[in-house]
Design an enzyme around this catalytic site. Structure first.
Site, PDB file in Angstrom:
ATOM      1  CE  LYS A   1      -3.838   2.038   2.632  1.00  0.00           C
ATOM      2  NZ  LYS A   1      -4.756   1.844   3.788  1.00  0.00           N
TER       3      LYS A   1
ATOM      4  CB  SER B   1      -7.545   4.220   3.047  1.00  0.00           C
ATOM      5  OG  SER B   1      -6.814   3.474   3.999  1.00  0.00           O
TER       6      SER B   1
ATOM      7  CB  SER C   1      -8.280   1.391   5.693  1.00  0.00           C
ATOM      8  OG  SER C   1      -8.701   2.697   5.979  1.00  0.00           O
TER       9      SER C   1
END
Length: 472
Positions: free
Chosen positions: A80, A155, A179
């Site tokens: 990520k 996210s 997330s």
């Protein structure tokens, strides 16, 4: 040949000479080239570096005993873009960091490399990870492979889209308010938020302990295998979860029967004014029936969280938005919602922040005590089904608080368990008539990932979710 293999199976195939790391990496890179322009899963693709690592892995296979190789040797993954990777552009989803290249790896990046995985790049995330959907001014939107007119969630939306589309078998993400679980539900895959302290944030800090890094995968065993790799503490960690007994692994627990468990359930959101979408409630009811059919005792309980939950979380969230240093002259590069959270953080006094942290701990204690008789807690993952891309932008002229309120309607359940620090997973047990995935959430006891993974694997075996693929 490769699309049907999860990460654990790919690692086994590499060790037995049935496929090479170069073949796996090339296959994933070809898929990224073919589909990522539409999906928006990656911010940065490190094709050359990944192929170099794959070739080095092949040389190592030729000179070492395959049984001595790391457990996930040669398997492609992705990191990520909130997580620093040395020598690789890491933007945190922000134009203010558009050319940022860290000098040091996050501890999790080091651990995944040591486990043998090969990162193909950095996955898409909203600016500073502050939103429940993935969109930014660096890469744009991440879309669900099941319906590219809908958001992949956030996210960790880029990671979830990449896994759901088969670009990589599993991917690294993080979860500060849902997330990992939000995009897992939106993209029809498995997402696990580990316990607070299970995965070190090092060498960075995690002041309030809301966020934790973890896996997104198509199979429960892949998530467990990644958690085994990630759950190695770093000296000086402020939080830590007790390790498994010597010789045990999270992966091994996915092949064990969980036994007959007592499971609490609730979908009531109290006086919040939020209403759960009927399709999310239908998934929740189906999960209850499935758990009961497997011999578990499922009991209705009152929602253990109280009205102060939202204010506690929002106060801490605003202060945490200031963790990223932005020179005053670059503040204008930030999105309005990012500036909103950072300004809220600046206006929070030290006294108010301390009270929020203390309130978080008191609330967590009450919730853990209230649910102590139960082995797990069942809720919907989301309050709404995957939403069109424009939903989160709001109506013309709508104020920022209205847009933020839309995210709360979308995800009213997930942030609660970031406050308590308990492990929580989203499982893709339901699809709508329009083939949209709907997740359900199971939360385990504090530091209880082993039992939670065992239960999730049992549900996976009783459901065909791991075999469902979106048509790209």
């Amino acid at each position: 040949m490769y699309d049907g293999l999860d990460a654990v199976a790919q690692a086994s195939a590499v060790r037995h000479g049935k496929v090479s790391p170069v073949e796996l990496v090339r296959h994933s890179l070809d898929l990224i080239e073919a589909h990522d322009a539409t999906l928006g899963a990656f911010i940065t693709v490190t094709a050359d570096a990944a192929l170099d690592q794959a070739r080095a892995a092949e040389r190592r296979i030729a000179s070492e005993d395959p049984d001595g190789l790391p457990p996930l040797f040669g398997v492609p993954t992705a990191i990520k873009d909130l997580t620093p990777t040395a020598g690789v552009r890491t933007t945190f989803g922000s134009k203010a960091y558009d050319t940022h290249v860290p000098d040091v790896d996050a501890h999790s990046v080091t651990l995944l490399r040591a486990a043998g995985t090969i990162s193909l790049g950095k996955t898409n995330t909203p600016e500073f990870g502050l939103s429940a959907y993935t969109d930014n001014d660096v890469r744009g939107q991440a879309r669900s492979p099941w319906d590219i007119t809908r958001s992949a969630g956030g996210s960790s939306g880029g990671a979830a889209a990449a896994v759901a589309a088969g670009l990589v078998p599993f991917a690294h993400g993080s979860d500060g308010g849902g997330s990992l679980r939000i995009p897992a539900s939106s993209c029809g895959i498995f997402g696990l938020k580990p316990s607070r302290g299970r995965v070190s944030p090092g060498p960075d800090a995690n002041v309030a302990g809301l966020a934790v890094e973890g896996p997104l995968s198509r199979t429960v065993r892949d998530a467990a295998a990644m958690l085994d790799a990630l759950s190695v503490p770093m000296p000086g960690d402020a939080y830590w979860a007790p390790p498994l007994p010597d010789g045990e692994s999270f992966l091994a627990h996915t092949s064990r029967e969980p036994g007959r468990l007592r499971i609490a359930r609730y979908a009531d959101l109290g006086d919040s004014g939020f209403a759960v979408d009927p399709v999310c409630r239908a998934a929740y009811e189906e999960a209850t029936e499935l758990l009961t059919s497997l011999g578990h005792d499922v009991e209705e309980v009152a929602n253990p969280f109280v009205a102060e939950l939202g204010e506690l979380f929002f106060t801490i969230w605003g202060v945490q938005a200031l963790r990223y240093e932005v020179p005053p002259e670059h503040e204008e590069l930030l999105r309005p919602v990012t500036r909103f959270w950072r300004e809220r953080g600046r206006q929070t006094s030290a006294e108010d922040f301390y009270r929020a942290l203390a309130g978080q701990q008191r609330l967590s204690r009450r919730v853990v005590e209230a649910t102590e008789p139960y082995d797990a807690v069942l809720t919907p993952t989301m309050g709404m089904q995957p939403q069109p891309l424009a939903y989160f932008e709001g109506e013309p002229g709508e104020e920022l608080m209205g847009q933020i309120g839309r995210q709360s309607l979308f995800s009213p359940f997930t942030s609660a368990y970031n406050l308590t620090g308990q492990p929580a997973a989203s499982l893709p047990l339901h699809w709508t008539e329009d083939e949209l995935p709907i997740g359900i959430s199971l939360t385990g006891r504090p530091a209880g990932e082993a039992q939670l993974l065992s239960l999730c694997a049992q549900l996976e075996a009783a459901s065909p979710w791991a075999h469902r693929r979106p048509a790209l």
